[in-house]
Motif scaffolding. Sequence first.
Motif, PDB file in Angstrom:
ATOM      1  N   THR A   1       0.830  -1.201   0.000  1.00  9.90           N
ATOM      2  CA  THR A   1       0.000   0.000   0.000  1.00  9.90           C
ATOM      3  C   THR A   1       0.863   1.249   0.000  1.00  9.90           C
ATOM      4  OG1 THR A   1      -1.265  -1.289   1.546  1.00  9.90           O
ATOM      5  CG2 THR A   1      -2.082   0.913   1.086  1.00  9.90           C
ATOM      6  N   GLY A   2       1.937   1.228   0.796  1.00  5.81           N
ATOM      7  CA  GLY A   2       2.783   2.392   0.984  1.00  5.81           C
ATOM      8  C   GLY A   2       3.333   2.947  -0.319  1.00  5.81           C
ATOM      9  N   ARG A   3       3.581   2.054  -1.288  1.00  6.08           N
ATOM     10  CA  ARG A   3       4.131   2.525  -2.559  1.00  6.08           C
ATOM     11  C   ARG A   3       3.187   3.508  -3.240  1.00  6.08           C
ATOM     12  NH1 ARG A   3       6.267  -2.503  -5.935  1.00  6.08           N
ATOM     13  NH2 ARG A   3       4.211  -3.192  -5.347  1.00  6.08           N
ATOM     14  N   LYS A   4       1.874   3.289  -2.982  1.00  7.11           N
ATOM     15  CA  LYS A   4       0.890   4.169  -3.613  1.00  7.11           C
ATOM     16  C   LYS A   4       0.663   5.425  -2.769  1.00  7.11           C
ATOM     17  CE  LYS A   4      -1.371   0.013  -4.849  1.00  7.11           C
ATOM     18  NZ  LYS A   4      -2.243  -0.778  -4.005  1.00  7.11           N
ATOM     19  N   ILE A   5       1.124   5.410  -1.520  1.00  4.73           N
ATOM     20  CA  ILE A   5       0.895   6.568  -0.641  1.00  4.73           C
ATOM     21  C   ILE A   5       2.147   7.436  -0.646  1.00  4.73           C
ATOM     22  CG2 ILE A   5       0.362   7.279   1.725  1.00  4.73           C
ATOM     23  CD1 ILE A   5      -1.294   4.758   1.985  1.00  4.73           C
ATOM     24  N   LYS A   6       2.124   8.443  -1.550  1.00  4.04           N
ATOM     25  CA  LYS A   6       3.343   9.252  -1.706  1.00  4.04           C
ATOM     26  C   LYS A   6       3.228  10.587  -0.985  1.00  4.04           C
ATOM     27  CE  LYS A   6       4.574   7.329  -6.210  1.00  4.04           C
ATOM     28  NZ  LYS A   6       3.266   6.994  -6.815  1.00  4.04           N
ATOM     29  N   ASN A   7       1.990  10.999  -0.681  1.00  5.81           N
ATOM     30  CA  ASN A   7       1.824  12.294  -0.027  1.00  5.81           C
ATOM     31  C   ASN A   7       0.586  12.268   0.868  1.00  5.81           C
ATOM     32  OD1 ASN A   7      -0.432  12.523  -1.745  1.00  5.81           O
ATOM     33  ND2 ASN A   7       0.909  13.245  -3.385  1.00  5.81           N
ATOM     34  N   GLU A   8       0.316  13.430   1.500  1.00  2.00           N
ATOM     35  CA  GLU A   8      -0.793  13.493   2.465  1.00  2.00           C
ATOM     36  C   GLU A   8      -2.130  13.171   1.829  1.00  2.00           C
ATOM     37  OE1 GLU A   8      -1.001  17.059   4.801  1.00  2.00           O
ATOM     38  OE2 GLU A   8       1.045  16.730   5.521  1.00  2.00           O
ATOM     39  N   LYS A   9      -2.289  13.609   0.568  1.00  2.00           N
ATOM     40  CA  LYS A   9      -3.570  13.393  -0.122  1.00  2.00           C
ATOM     41  C   LYS A   9      -3.803  11.882  -0.300  1.00  2.00           C
ATOM     42  CE  LYS A   9      -6.916  14.434  -3.187  1.00  2.00           C
ATOM     43  NZ  LYS A   9      -7.467  13.122  -3.297  1.00  2.00           N
ATOM     44  N   ASP A  10      -2.731  11.162  -0.700  1.00  2.00           N
ATOM     45  CA  ASP A  10      -2.848   9.701  -0.858  1.00  2.00           C
ATOM     46  C   ASP A  10      -3.229   9.060   0.473  1.00  2.00           C
ATOM     47  OD1 ASP A  10      -2.030  10.037  -3.429  1.00  2.00           O
ATOM     48  OD2 ASP A  10       0.046   9.390  -3.088  1.00  2.00           O
ATOM     49  N   GLN A  11      -2.603   9.561   1.555  1.00  2.00           N
ATOM     50  CA  GLN A  11      -2.875   8.988   2.879  1.00  2.00           C
ATOM     51  C   GLN A  11      -4.335   9.233   3.255  1.00  2.00           C
ATOM     52  OE1 GLN A  11      -0.536   7.246   5.062  1.00  2.00           O
ATOM     53  NE2 GLN A  11      -2.538   6.709   5.894  1.00  2.00           N
ATOM     54  N   GLU A  12      -4.812  10.448   2.968  1.00  2.00           N
ATOM     55  CA  GLU A  12      -6.199  10.784   3.287  1.00  2.00           C
ATOM     56  C   GLU A  12      -7.154   9.884   2.494  1.00  2.00           C
ATOM     57  OE1 GLU A  12      -6.843  15.081   3.250  1.00  2.00           O
ATOM     58  OE2 GLU A  12      -8.944  14.598   2.809  1.00  2.00           O
ATOM     59  N   ASP A  13      -6.834   9.683   1.198  1.00  2.00           N
ATOM     60  CA  ASP A  13      -7.681   8.813   0.371  1.00  2.00           C
ATOM     61  C   ASP A  13      -7.711   7.392   0.936  1.00  2.00           C
ATOM     62  OD1 ASP A  13      -8.175  10.902  -1.241  1.00  2.00           O
ATOM     63  OD2 ASP A  13      -6.841  10.265  -2.877  1.00  2.00           O
ATOM     64  N   TYR A  14      -6.531   6.928   1.362  1.00  2.00           N
ATOM     65  CA  TYR A  14      -6.478   5.569   1.900  1.00  2.00           C
ATOM     66  C   TYR A  14      -7.296   5.481   3.190  1.00  2.00           C
ATOM     67  CZ  TYR A  14      -5.102   1.113   3.678  1.00  2.00           C
ATOM     68  OH  TYR A  14      -5.172  -0.168   4.167  1.00  2.00           O
ATOM     69  N   ASN A  15      -7.132   6.485   4.074  1.00  2.00           N
ATOM     70  CA  ASN A  15      -7.895   6.485   5.334  1.00  2.00           C
ATOM     71  C   ASN A  15      -9.399   6.482   5.047  1.00  2.00           C
ATOM     72  OD1 ASN A  15      -5.526   6.562   6.694  1.00  2.00           O
ATOM     73  ND2 ASN A  15      -5.755   8.609   7.534  1.00  2.00           N
ATOM     74  N   ASN A  16      -9.819   7.288   4.066  1.00  2.00           N
ATOM     75  CA  ASN A  16     -11.253   7.342   3.746  1.00  2.00           C
ATOM     76  C   ASN A  16     -11.751   5.998   3.242  1.00  2.00           C
ATOM     77  OD1 ASN A  16     -11.527   9.937   4.560  1.00  2.00           O
ATOM     78  ND2 ASN A  16     -11.146  10.821   2.537  1.00  2.00           N
ATOM     79  N   TYR A  17     -10.925   5.338   2.438  1.00  2.00           N
ATOM     80  CA  TYR A  17     -11.299   4.008   1.934  1.00  2.00           C
ATOM     81  C   TYR A  17     -11.485   3.048   3.108  1.00  2.00           C
ATOM     82  CZ  TYR A  17      -9.963  -0.768   0.874  1.00  2.00           C
ATOM     83  OH  TYR A  17      -9.905  -2.129   0.876  1.00  2.00           O
ATOM     84  N   LEU A  18     -10.527   3.096   4.071  1.00  2.00           N
ATOM     85  CA  LEU A  18     -10.559   2.161   5.202  1.00  2.00           C
ATOM     86  C   LEU A  18     -11.741   2.458   6.133  1.00  2.00           C
ATOM     87  CD1 LEU A  18      -9.017  -0.199   6.334  1.00  2.00           C
ATOM     88  CD2 LEU A  18      -7.470   1.383   7.489  1.00  2.00           C
ATOM     89  N   ILE A  19     -12.022   3.741   6.326  1.00  2.00           N
ATOM     90  CA  ILE A  19     -13.162   4.120   7.176  1.00  2.00           C
ATOM     91  C   ILE A  19     -14.456   3.615   6.534  1.00  2.00           C
ATOM     92  CG2 ILE A  19     -14.536   6.100   7.992  1.00  2.00           C
ATOM     93  CD1 ILE A  19     -11.797   7.606   8.225  1.00  2.00           C
TER      94      ILE A  19
END
Length: 385
Positions: free
Chosen positions: A265-283
């Motif tokens: 997953t981390g490879r796709k999370i390059k910045n804060e926006k990616d992290q936010e998108d991932y968090n929203n997906y998980l929520i």
Amino acid sequence: FLGLSTLKPGEVLKLNRNELQALITTKDKNVIQAMYNHAESISRRYFDNKVYLRGIVEFSNECEKNCKYCGVRRSVKNVKRYCMSKEDILYCSDVIYNNGYGTMMLQSGEITNPKRIDWLEDLIKSIKIRSRKLESKRFNRPLSECKGLQIALSVGELSSEYYQRLYDAGARRYLLRIETSNPKLYAKLHPKDHHWEVRHQCLLDLKRIGYQTGTGILIGVPYQTSWDLADDILYLDKLGADMIGMGPYVYQPHTPIGNYWKWTTGRKIKNEKDQEDYNNYLIDLTIRVYALTRIVVGMANIAATTALEALSSTAREKALQSGCNLVMPIITPDEYRKEYALYTGKSEVVSHREKLVKLINKINKEPIFFEWGDPLPHTLRHQNN
Ligand code: SAM
Ligand code: SF4
């Protein structure tokens, strides 16, 4: 979708594996909202607008086990190990009682030596006596009529003899997450000497002894598929869990699964926006699983877990409007909390009483104080469905 919009509010559904998987993965926003609304209507049918609060004390991070996702697993070296003193824990029990939370959940890593069990027995008895005295004073009731705090344990896999002893000492609830209903996935998430069958058997033992048995899963953990999640919901129903405590897998560095997560997953999370998108997906995934669990199991107590709060400050509100009816404020003193870092962001979780009350009131629900909030026995629950 499955006529959700034409359903009778509060109706519990026997969804099958295919239906559950389709609902876990659907992208249709109307269907997702209908799912949340229906779960909420079932919560309202059984619990009205009530939200129960259970104070959790993470009294020790010492652990004999090595679950590959956990920040306090045996092999993590940069954690200061602690076990709170009996006096400190009793102080926390007073705080829990005086806050009106009704239940004290004692959680720790897994220690199986006999001395720990003797110590726990003594601790449980002391908490019961002390909280009964507080109740007697507060409500001016004879001590013989006081029930004190309800005691819940979450201290891992023990022999049925030890479970029985802790029950006899006064504990009446036990939370042991199965983590996943898929033994093959379980094997990937744990070392070879941890066995799914043993954990499942522990849950059966707890039920047989008479505990109100809580279990749950990790949501969004690496290698998990939507079919696994569908099976998990069916497992929770089949087991007849009295309480369901499940939450998102949250990345934890220094762990094998954390490393794997970062690599995939981390490879796709390059910045804060990616992290936010991932968090929203998980929520979103977590809340869907809560909602579908409520729709299938009906009356069990379902917690909006703290791990969710680590991802977003509003996620618990959403969960409490989509099938959850429990919140477990963390009462662990600050000096220990930072050492109980199961996952990243955990120590920032909001547990302050006034803030929780505000959060619950904001969604037009009522926090319930000085009550245990026991579920009906499973047999009666199904008649009621
Ligand atoms: N040791 C006991 C046990 O494992 O049952 C109780 C304490 S253990 C810390 C409680 C739960 O924390 C586990 O069942 C697991 O699901 C959860 N947990 C551990 N690491 C996690 C992570 N990285 N993200 C989310 N939850 C995690
Ligand atoms: Fe120990 Fe529980 Fe963490 Fe596993 S999840 S390592 S048993 S504290």
